[in-house]
Write a protein that holds these residues in place. Sequence first.
Motif, short mmCIF file in Angstrom:
data_model
loop_
_atom_site.label_atom_id
_atom_site.label_comp_id
_atom_site.label_asym_id
_atom_site.label_seq_id
_atom_site.Cartn_x
_atom_site.Cartn_y
_atom_site.Cartn_z
N SER A 195 -0.58 -2.38 5.28
CA SER A 195 -1.69 -3.22 4.82
C SER A 195 -2.65 -3.56 5.97
N THR A 196 -3.93 -3.51 5.67
CA THR A 196 -4.97 -3.87 6.63
C THR A 196 -5.65 -5.15 6.16
N VAL A 197 -6.45 -5.73 7.04
CA VAL A 197 -7.18 -6.94 6.66
C VAL A 197 -8.09 -6.66 5.47
N ASP A 198 -8.65 -5.44 5.43
CA ASP A 198 -9.58 -5.10 4.36
C ASP A 198 -8.89 -4.79 3.03
N SER A 199 -7.57 -4.88 3.00
CA SER A 199 -6.86 -4.56 1.76
C SER A 199 -6.77 -5.73 0.80
N ALA A 200 -7.20 -6.91 1.24
CA ALA A 200 -7.02 -8.12 0.42
C ALA A 200 -7.63 -7.99 -0.97
N ASP A 201 -8.84 -7.43 -1.06
CA ASP A 201 -9.51 -7.33 -2.36
C ASP A 201 -8.73 -6.43 -3.32
N PHE A 202 -8.12 -5.37 -2.77
CA PHE A 202 -7.34 -4.46 -3.61
C PHE A 202 -6.04 -5.11 -4.07
N ILE A 203 -5.34 -5.73 -3.13
CA ILE A 203 -4.04 -6.34 -3.44
C ILE A 203 -4.20 -7.47 -4.45
N ALA A 204 -5.32 -8.19 -4.37
CA ALA A 204 -5.57 -9.28 -5.31
C ALA A 204 -5.63 -8.80 -6.75
N GLY A 205 -5.95 -7.53 -6.95
CA GLY A 205 -6.11 -7.02 -8.31
C GLY A 205 -4.93 -6.24 -8.84
N ILE A 206 -3.87 -6.07 -8.05
CA ILE A 206 -2.74 -5.24 -8.49
C ILE A 206 -2.09 -5.78 -9.75
N GLU A 207 -1.69 -7.03 -9.72
CA GLU A 207 -0.96 -7.59 -10.86
C GLU A 207 -1.79 -7.56 -12.14
N ILE A 208 -3.06 -7.97 -12.02
CA ILE A 208 -3.94 -7.99 -13.20
C ILE A 208 -4.28 -6.57 -13.65
N GLY A 209 -4.76 -5.76 -12.70
CA GLY A 209 -5.26 -4.43 -13.05
C GLY A 209 -4.19 -3.50 -13.57
N PHE A 210 -3.04 -3.41 -12.86
CA PHE A 210 -2.00 -2.50 -13.33
C PHE A 210 -1.35 -3.04 -14.60
N GLY A 211 -1.29 -4.36 -14.72
CA GLY A 211 -0.79 -4.95 -15.96
C GLY A 211 -1.65 -4.55 -17.15
N GLN A 212 -2.97 -4.59 -16.98
CA GLN A 212 -3.87 -4.15 -18.05
C GLN A 212 -3.67 -2.67 -18.36
N SER A 213 -3.46 -1.85 -17.31
CA SER A 213 -3.23 -0.43 -17.52
C SER A 213 -1.99 -0.19 -18.38
N LEU A 214 -0.92 -0.90 -18.08
CA LEU A 214 0.31 -0.73 -18.85
C LEU A 214 0.15 -1.21 -20.29
N ASP A 215 -0.65 -2.25 -20.48
CA ASP A 215 -0.93 -2.69 -21.85
C ASP A 215 -1.67 -1.59 -22.62
N LYS A 216 -2.59 -0.90 -21.93
CA LYS A 216 -3.29 0.22 -22.55
C LYS A 216 -2.34 1.37 -22.85
N LEU A 217 -1.39 1.62 -21.94
CA LEU A 217 -0.39 2.66 -22.19
C LEU A 217 0.41 2.34 -23.45
N ALA A 218 0.86 1.08 -23.56
CA ALA A 218 1.64 0.68 -24.73
C ALA A 218 0.83 0.86 -26.01
#
Length: 277
Positions: free
Chosen positions: A242-265
């Motif tokens: 992880s780098t300092v610039d990764s904060a914006d990406f990491i902040a969206g993991i739980e929400i974004g991948f959760g939405q993806s899995l909901d779409k998969l279902a």
Amino acid sequence: MDAILAALADPARWRLVSLLAERPRSVGVLAQLAEARQPQTTKHLQTLERAGIVISQRTGQRRIYALRPAPLQDLAAVLNQLAGTADRIGGPGATFDRYGLSLEAERLAAAESGWADGRSFRFQRSLTADAELVWRHLTEADLLAQWWSPDDLRVSELVFEPRPGGRILLEYRDAEDADGSDLVAGRAEGVVDDARVSERLSYWLSPVLPDGSVAFTAHVDLGLRATDTGTDLDIHWRLTDSTVDSADFIAGIEIGFGQSLDKLAATLAATQTRTSK
């Protein structure tokens, strides 16, 4: 509606509307109360009248203006509808606010490289499809593209080679960016570590920053287990590099991948419904 909004946008005209809401008044009195010159006041009132917000009638030497409530009531109804749409529970506005809170927290935590190493995320879904069909949606590019993105994004480029050492390339664009003229929303590159058909899939994936460097590396492990009603999917994310610039990406993991899995279902459920007919 556009004419009403344009007419009300001027502070001087808004002041006149406020005065006329109290009672009908003449041009001269309105000019005095608004502390404006009468010719300017007359022009503003004419604009409001053309927009249907006020009406006037001549009485002797004076012209009296009165407010028409109906256009303002119509505008209020439209504004209330817009506010209600934006404020609906669980809607995009709520997701935006949730992401904003996560973004603030992650940016504060990102003090130096390695700040998020060892962080993990767990996702679980019970899917109404057999393991073979779930596996295909996890590994076939055309099926992956149907669900592997948050709600506001779409997959614009995807390479997925489901074999050890296989290449992964994933690019996102805004879901409404039909012609690809907007900036790329995200890009990631990775490699498949393990692929056991209908049982286990593991890979690493690294979001790429605009300068071409890696934001962080996600080690993703997906396990499939057949059940009486379909397939249980268990996914584990572990972060490194992880780098300092990764904060914006990491902040969206739980929400974004959760939405993806909901779409998969939802995609799998729709597929099952079509095949059962």
